[in-house]
Design an enzyme around this catalytic site. Structure first.
Site, PDB file in Angstrom:
ATOM      1  N   THR A 181       8.255  10.821 -58.979  1.00 33.57           N
ATOM      2  CA  THR A 181       8.869  11.311 -60.216  1.00 33.57           C
ATOM      3  C   THR A 181       9.322  12.770 -60.045  1.00 33.57           C
ATOM      4  O   THR A 181       9.138  13.361 -58.989  1.00 33.57           O
ATOM      5  CB  THR A 181       7.875  11.135 -61.403  1.00 33.57           C
ATOM      6  OG1 THR A 181       7.426   9.784 -61.402  1.00 33.57           O
ATOM      7  CG2 THR A 181       8.454  11.419 -62.760  1.00 33.57           C
ATOM      8  N   ASN A 226       9.754   5.764 -60.317  1.00 37.97           N
ATOM      9  CA  ASN A 226       8.363   5.397 -60.093  1.00 37.97           C
ATOM     10  C   ASN A 226       7.894   5.872 -58.723  1.00 37.97           C
ATOM     11  O   ASN A 226       7.963   7.048 -58.443  1.00 37.97           O
ATOM     12  CB  ASN A 226       8.105   3.914 -60.345  1.00 37.97           C
ATOM     13  CG  ASN A 226       6.621   3.663 -60.618  1.00 37.97           C
ATOM     14  OD1 ASN A 226       5.903   4.582 -60.989  1.00 37.97           O
ATOM     15  ND2 ASN A 226       6.164   2.456 -60.429  1.00 37.97           N
ATOM     16  N   ARG A 228      14.416   5.444 -70.659  1.00 38.57           N
ATOM     17  CA  ARG A 228      13.443   4.679 -69.865  1.00 38.57           C
ATOM     18  C   ARG A 228      14.073   3.331 -69.476  1.00 38.57           C
ATOM     19  O   ARG A 228      14.846   2.753 -70.248  1.00 38.57           O
ATOM     20  CB  ARG A 228      12.189   4.458 -70.726  1.00 38.57           C
ATOM     21  CG  ARG A 228      11.059   3.697 -70.070  1.00 38.57           C
ATOM     22  CD  ARG A 228      10.339   4.498 -69.037  1.00 38.57           C
ATOM     23  NE  ARG A 228       9.041   3.918 -68.711  1.00 38.57           N
ATOM     24  CZ  ARG A 228       8.379   4.225 -67.596  1.00 38.57           C
ATOM     25  NH1 ARG A 228       8.871   5.076 -66.709  1.00 38.57           N
ATOM     26  NH2 ARG A 228       7.208   3.694 -67.352  1.00 38.57           N
TER      27      ARG A 228
HETATM   28  N1  GLY Z   1       6.512   5.900 -63.411  1.00 38.42           N
HETATM   29  C1  GLY Z   1       5.576   6.831 -63.843  1.00 38.42           C
HETATM   30  C2  GLY Z   1       5.465   6.917 -65.312  1.00 38.42           C
HETATM   31  O1  GLY Z   1       6.432   6.697 -66.010  1.00 38.42           O
HETATM   32  O2  GLY Z   1       4.405   7.171 -65.816  1.00 38.42           O
END
Ligand code: GLY
Length: 565
Positions: free
Chosen positions: A376, A396, A102
């Protein structure tokens, strides 16, 4: 002595008899899958995964190939400028782990960075341009997967992606339309329009999109590993390009990016084991709470409207806890045990009125919010050894921040918007959050990505989908379908509906409820809103150990491909 031998022989015969009887009546399960399988959002990414498996790679090498290929052929959904979670199962030692790639907030990030002097949110500041980007994790994730779980060098597993970037690939009508929608944003950045608006125009379907700079960046990672993106010449180019356009990334931010191994979230629903994403994704915990609440009701013997009512009410309650309690576990203490405690769950279940919706405001005061979102990507892999990967990756919103770092071909994510940029202020998915998900340097924004395994004695499923805040309810509906004995084709095609606590609205796809069913839900007090578009793009695989048949399915809403070989 003789007598002893006789007794032994008699017992031996008895034991053998019962053993044979037991073997005759017990089912025989396959030990390893009869085929490799890949399901992803783009035929070329699926092809890349299968090619690498045929070259002797395992599911983890395939995950590298697919992740890198998606960065080239599906620039709306993920890419080297983004992040993601790869959920792994290694068959040899039964290890299950979530690789956390992430994005991390840059060192100069702070909680007021998207607010003006009056504490108002600066419109689109967390969505557009370099300031919207967290430090990417996908390049580091590729390297980590290859070094720790794969068996092929990056030069082989990333070769298909490099080829697609260097020689180009024909863009689909869907990608052409997405570029059209982003046209004005791309026009703000010459580095982006150079790639996506060749000669100033939106390319038509079939246009061969070459991304030479991206090919060079992919090669740099394939040749130098982590250093090929986060250090040296490439890092200088990235920092310079970001800074010149208003960004705040530093060389230290890149150098200090770290991939983490997280214990996946695990729970049971009836006789099924669920293995899913753990924080900093909210996916596993929220889905786990919903499933645990639903265990209190006999869904299988209910009519469709009642079943939907309970799913909506359970989701309403779980998404409320998401808003209050969930964030990066390295920064906040997440009361996971308490949120999943039997008494607490039973308490939530008891608050559900069988015939009437509970207005979200009755669960406690929280503000009104706006809504929407979808981008996504997700892929699923199973290899013949039984290794599995469920990977959900993101930049995103579609094309992330729309900003390409000059000279790199890398689109920067706008994942900073997944933080609670101001307490109770809805993000672009309409999700609200508080302190647990406030911006802090090096913190990871709370995600909804939910790569998931579902396992029973006879069957193993691998699934996930894009779709922002709606990811969790989409995966949930897939898990419930698995539980009812359905196949991946059904999980991915299911008509979808969603509730996320705020706004207090049930979003549904046009075929999710008939007019009568809508009326029945409205009369129970639900506020319904039909989604303007079908949403989600699920890619799923199932291994039936009884028949050793492998099923793979790609969502018809998208352009993906599922194949077993
Ligand atoms: N960017 C979407 C999520 O990670 O929930």
């Amino acid at each position: 002595m003789r007598g002893n031998i006789n007794i032994f022989s008699f017992q031996h015969i008895r034991i053998s008899f019962y053993l044979c009887l037991w073997l005759a009546i017990s089912p025989v399960y396959a030990q390893s899958p009869s085929a490799n399988a890949v399901a992803s959002a783009h035929p070329l990414a699926t092809q890349a995964g299968l090619e690498v498996l045929e070259q002797g790679g395992n599911a983890f090498d395939a995950a590298v190939a697919i992740t890198a290929a998606l960065a080239v052929v599906e620039p709306t959904g993920s890419g080297l400028g983004g992040g993601g979670f790869w959920l792994l199962h290694r068959e040899s030692d039964q290890k299950k782990v979530m690789i956390d790639g992430r994005e991390m907030a840059p060192g100069f990030a702070h909680r007021r960075m998207y607010l003006d002097e009056n504490d108002n949110v600066r419109e689109r500041a967390s969505l557009d341009g370099p300031l919207a980007g967290g430090i990417p994790g996908i390049p580091a994730g590729l390297v980590y997967l290859a070094m720790n779980y794969g068996r092929l060098p990056l030069s082989i597993s990333m070769a298909p992606a490099i080829k697609y970037a260097q020689q180009g690939f024909p863009i689909s009508s869907g990608l052409s339309q997405s570029i059209e929608r982003a046209r004005e944003d791309f026009q703000s950045y010459p580095s982006s329009s150079k790639i996506f608006l060749p000669e100033g125009n939106v390319p038509d379907a079939g246009y061969q999109l070459i991304q030479a700079d991206l090919a060079a960046t992919l090669k740099s990672i394939a040749n130098q590993g982590f250093a090929g993106f986060y250090q040296g010449e490439m890092a200088s180019k990235i920092v310079q390009g970001m800074t010149a356009n208003g960004g705040i990334w530093t060389a230290e931010d890149l150098q200090n990016y770290v991939v983490l191994e997280r214990r996946p979230f695990e729970t049971n629903y009836k006789d099924i084991k669920i293995v899913s994403a753990s924080p900093p994704s909210s996916g596993g915990i929220v889905m786990g709470q919903i499933l645990k609440i639903l265990e209190h009701f006999d869904l299988e013997n209910m009519d469709y409207v009642s079943r939907a009512h309970y799913v909506i009410e359970a989701a309403r309650r779980a998404y409320r806890d998401r808003a209050v309690f969930l964030g990066d576990p390295d920064f906040v203490e997440i009361p996971e045990q308490r949120l999943l405690d039997d008494d607490y769950i039973e308490g939530l279940a008891l608050t559900i009125d069988p015939l009437n919706a509970t207005p979200s405001d009755k669960l406690g005061e929280l503000p009104e919010i706006r809504n929407k979102g979808n981008s996504t990507t997700h892929f699923s892999v199973l290899d013949k050894e039984g290794n599995r990967v469920a990977g959900t990756l993101s930049i995103n919103r579609g094309f992330g921040s729309k900003f390409v770092i000059p000279g790199t071909g890398v689109l920067v994510n706008n994942e900073m918007d997944d933080f609670a940029i101001k307490p109770e202020n809805p993000n672009s998915y309409g999700l609200i959050g508080y302190e647990a998900n406030a911006i802090e340097p090096r913190k990871r924004p709370l995600s909804s990505m939910t790569p998931t395994f579902v396992e029973s004695e006879e069957r193993v499923g691998i699934l996930g989908t894009p779709g922002g805040s709606r990811i969790i309810t989409m995966v949930l509906l897939g898990v419930l379908d698995f539980s009812s004995g359905k196949l991946p084709e059904s999980w991915v095609d299911l008509p979808r509906f969603h509730h996320q606590y705020k706004p207090d609205t049930v979003y549904f796809e046009r075929n999710a409820f008939t007019t009568d069913e809508q009326q029945a839900l409205i009369s129970r007090g639900h506020q319904l809103r039909e989604s303007r578009r079908l949403y989600g793009n699920m890619h799923a695989i199932m291994w039936d150990k009884r028949t050793n048949y492998i099923y793979a399915a790609s969502d018809k809403r998208g352009e993906g491909k599922a194949e077993t070989r």
